[in-house]
Design an enzyme around this catalytic site. Structure first.
Site, mmCIF file in Angstrom:
data_model
loop_
_atom_site.group_PDB
_atom_site.id
_atom_site.type_symbol
_atom_site.label_atom_id
_atom_site.label_comp_id
_atom_site.label_asym_id
_atom_site.label_seq_id
_atom_site.Cartn_x
_atom_site.Cartn_y
_atom_site.Cartn_z
ATOM 1 N N HIS A 1 0.043 3.548 1.868
ATOM 2 C CA HIS A 1 -0.831 2.381 1.760
ATOM 3 C C HIS A 1 -0.576 1.391 2.891
ATOM 4 O O HIS A 1 -1.508 0.781 3.419
ATOM 5 C CB HIS A 1 -0.619 1.694 0.407
ATOM 6 C CG HIS A 1 -1.038 2.535 -0.746
ATOM 7 N ND1 HIS A 1 -2.317 2.504 -1.264
ATOM 8 C CD2 HIS A 1 -0.370 3.472 -1.459
ATOM 9 C CE1 HIS A 1 -2.407 3.362 -2.258
ATOM 10 N NE2 HIS A 1 -1.243 3.963 -2.396
ATOM 11 N N ASP B 1 -5.021 -4.277 -1.321
ATOM 12 C CA ASP B 1 -4.977 -2.830 -1.521
ATOM 13 C C ASP B 1 -5.359 -2.501 -2.963
ATOM 14 O O ASP B 1 -5.559 -3.377 -3.809
ATOM 15 C CB ASP B 1 -3.563 -2.344 -1.201
ATOM 16 C CG ASP B 1 -3.514 -0.897 -0.754
ATOM 17 O OD1 ASP B 1 -4.512 -0.185 -0.935
ATOM 18 O OD2 ASP B 1 -2.463 -0.482 -0.245
ATOM 19 N N GLU C 1 -5.710 11.936 10.072
ATOM 20 C CA GLU C 1 -4.921 12.242 11.271
ATOM 21 C C GLU C 1 -5.247 13.646 11.777
ATOM 22 O O GLU C 1 -5.360 13.888 12.978
ATOM 23 C CB GLU C 1 -3.418 12.117 10.976
ATOM 24 C CG GLU C 1 -2.953 10.675 10.835
ATOM 25 C CD GLU C 1 -1.518 10.547 10.341
ATOM 26 O OE1 GLU C 1 -0.829 11.589 10.220
ATOM 27 O OE2 GLU C 1 -1.095 9.422 10.070
ATOM 28 N N ALA D 1 -1.587 12.707 -7.100
ATOM 29 C CA ALA D 1 -2.576 11.638 -6.862
ATOM 30 C C ALA D 1 -3.979 12.238 -6.798
ATOM 31 O O ALA D 1 -4.337 13.083 -7.617
ATOM 32 C CB ALA D 1 -2.215 10.838 -5.613
#
Length: 492
Positions: free
Chosen positions: A31, A130, A389, A404
């Site tokens: 995060h 966030d 990425e 997650a």
């Protein structure tokens, strides 16, 4: 890091004070990284903005990796990193708490100081929060500070999160027991098996926390999403145009990505990897890394090792100690690993793969390896940061989701975007077998199908570059947001 008392004198030395925006990430590197990259982009993008990056500090999170990252490059002059007052959560965080519950408890305790911190900072014009910092909505409402939600996972996951309160009211039992995929308005359906971890058990505290934060999302003044128009056109269109989201009074969405880590400090293991890569042919090496928190079980680690050996493909494997109980076991202690890989790799593996593969213990600078021309594939947990990425360095993916929302990402990457392949478990199997690992590795690295996937990811890399360049879709999106802030701050 800056002390709060001596914060912002420099901005008052100019004749016109800069517009001031604060940024507040959750703890956890996954995060902190995209939000810090956003903070850097904002001050470079517009020199009339001053950013204060607020850091949650508890006795439960590993500050070493965080501080190394935040201090790895010289900060732009208008970006301050400020610690929130440290909090001790050892009395309220228990070992049996799941990862999201721990994060939410840590954040809730830390936000008790937010009001006084924002007042000391001179009440910024906006706060960007966030995912699990929604307690800030109430605090900022008292201070008349608009709050923007930075959504660190995908936009597809944002649509699911906005739909969750409706799903919660319509479904009686567990979502994972539903016989059909879950239809999100205007979006691709989600298989129950691919659902994000916190919604898989509605009786658990993790679900209650997740539901609480997601139900507050429409309170945001806007959503900043780490994506771009070409990557996720369907969920972006749904949020903007579908009647379901209109009725929710969903705030505007600003795709500002890809926001990915640019550079990192190099360690001795990085130098070893890059030197080794320099001696390999282009696109020939598979990079295996399962994120800052991911761990394999003992049985799966053995199958992975023999599958890599069977494939006869070159590889770099970032290896950490197996964990049979928890796939996210290293989330809060990134980079801490004192174990010897020889103690849990199969006997003879290092000898058999010498020269073909390189095993690195625990931690490596991922961007430098993905950027290297010899890297031709990435066996990844499909965390959103790693996914972006991989795309921005045009490296196709073998999807290996662990926890997650990674299963949702893996499904999207393989079935919709077409830049990943996913190994499958046999009927009744608890691990992916070595033969299947060898098959997908060879498919990606040396087959015609692998070349087609490589072509797709290169096109997406080019579109990502265009999106953030001057005049690109993400550049323009950020411009709109900054203009909105300026207009609002100039009102009497």
């Amino acid at each position: 890091m800056a002390e709060l008392e001596a914060d912002h004198d420099h901005q008052h030395q100019t004749s016109k004070p800069k517009m001031h925006v604060a940024v507040l990430p959750n703890p956890g590197m996954g995060h902190i990284i995209p939000l810090f990259e956003l903070a850097k982009r904002l001050v470079v993008f517009n020199h009339d903005i001053h950013i204060t990056f607020l850091v949650i500090n508890t006795d439960e999170d590993n500050s070493a990796a965080r501080d190394q990252y935040l201090n790895s490059t010289a900060l732009p002059p208008s970006l301050d990193v400020v610690d929130l007052p440290p909090v001790n959560v050892s009395d309220i965080v228990r070992d049996d708490m799941l990862i999201l519950t721990r994060i939410c408890v840590m954040v809730e305790e830390s936000l008790k100081s937010l009001k006084s911190v924002l007042i000391k900072l001179g009440k910024p014009e906006a706060l960007i929060i966030d995912l699990f910092c929604t307690g800030a909505f109430e605090i900022c409402s008292e201070l008349s500070i608009p709050v923007y939600s930075f959504f660190s996972p995908s936009t597809a996951f944002l649509t699911f999160s906005l739909y969750l309160p409706t799903l919660d009211s319509e479904v009686e039992g567990e979502f994972i027991d539903l016989p059909e995929p879950i239809s999100i308005p205007g979006c691709s359906p989600i298989r129950p098996d691919d659902l994000v971890d916190p919604v898989r058990d509605r009786k658990n505290d993790e679900y209650k926390w997740f539901y609480l934060h997601m139900s507050r999302l429409p309170l945001a003044a806007g959503f900043l999403v780490n994506t771009w128009e070409d990557l996720e056109p369907v969920p972006l269109k749904a949020i903007r145009e579908h009647s379901f989201f209109s009725k929710l009074l969903t705030p505007p969405v600003y795709p500002v990505g890809p926001l990915v880590k640019q550079d990192e400090l190099m360690g001795s293991s990085d130098e070893e990897c890059l030197t080794w890569l320099d001696n390999q042919p282009a696109d020939s090496v598979l990079f295996i890394a399962l994120g800052s928190g991911g761990a394999l079980t003992t049985g799966q680690l053995l199958e992975m090792a023999w599958g890599l050996e069977m494939s006869q493909q070159k590889f770099i494997w970032v290896l950490r100690k197996p964990d049979d109980a928890n796939a996210s076991s290293t989330y809060f202690n990134v980079g801490i690993d004192v174990n010897d890989p020889k103690s849990y790799l199969p006997e003879g593996f290092l000898e058999k793969t010498r020269g073909v593969g390189l095993v690195v213990k625990s931690w490596v600078t991922q961007v430098a390896i993905l950027r290297h021309p010899s890297t031709g594939g990435f066996l990844s947990h499909c965390g959103w940061n790693s996914t972006l990425e991989s795309i921005t360095h045009s490296v196709p993916i073998i999807a290996w989701p662990l926890y997650a929302e990674q299963k949702m990402n893996a499904a999207m990457l393989t079935e919709e975007i077409g830049i990943a392949v996913k190994p499958v478990k046999g009927p009744g199997e608890t691990v992916v077998k070595r033969e299947e690992i060898s098959r997908v590795v060879k498919l990606l690295m040396e087959s015609e199908e692998g070349e087609i996937i490589r072509g797709r990811v290169k096109k997406l890399r080019d579109s990502a570059r265009r999106a953030v360049d001057i005049g690109g879709s993400s550049y323009n999106s950020l411009s709109c947001l900054v203009e909105k802030w300026k207009n609002e701050s100039s009102k009497p």
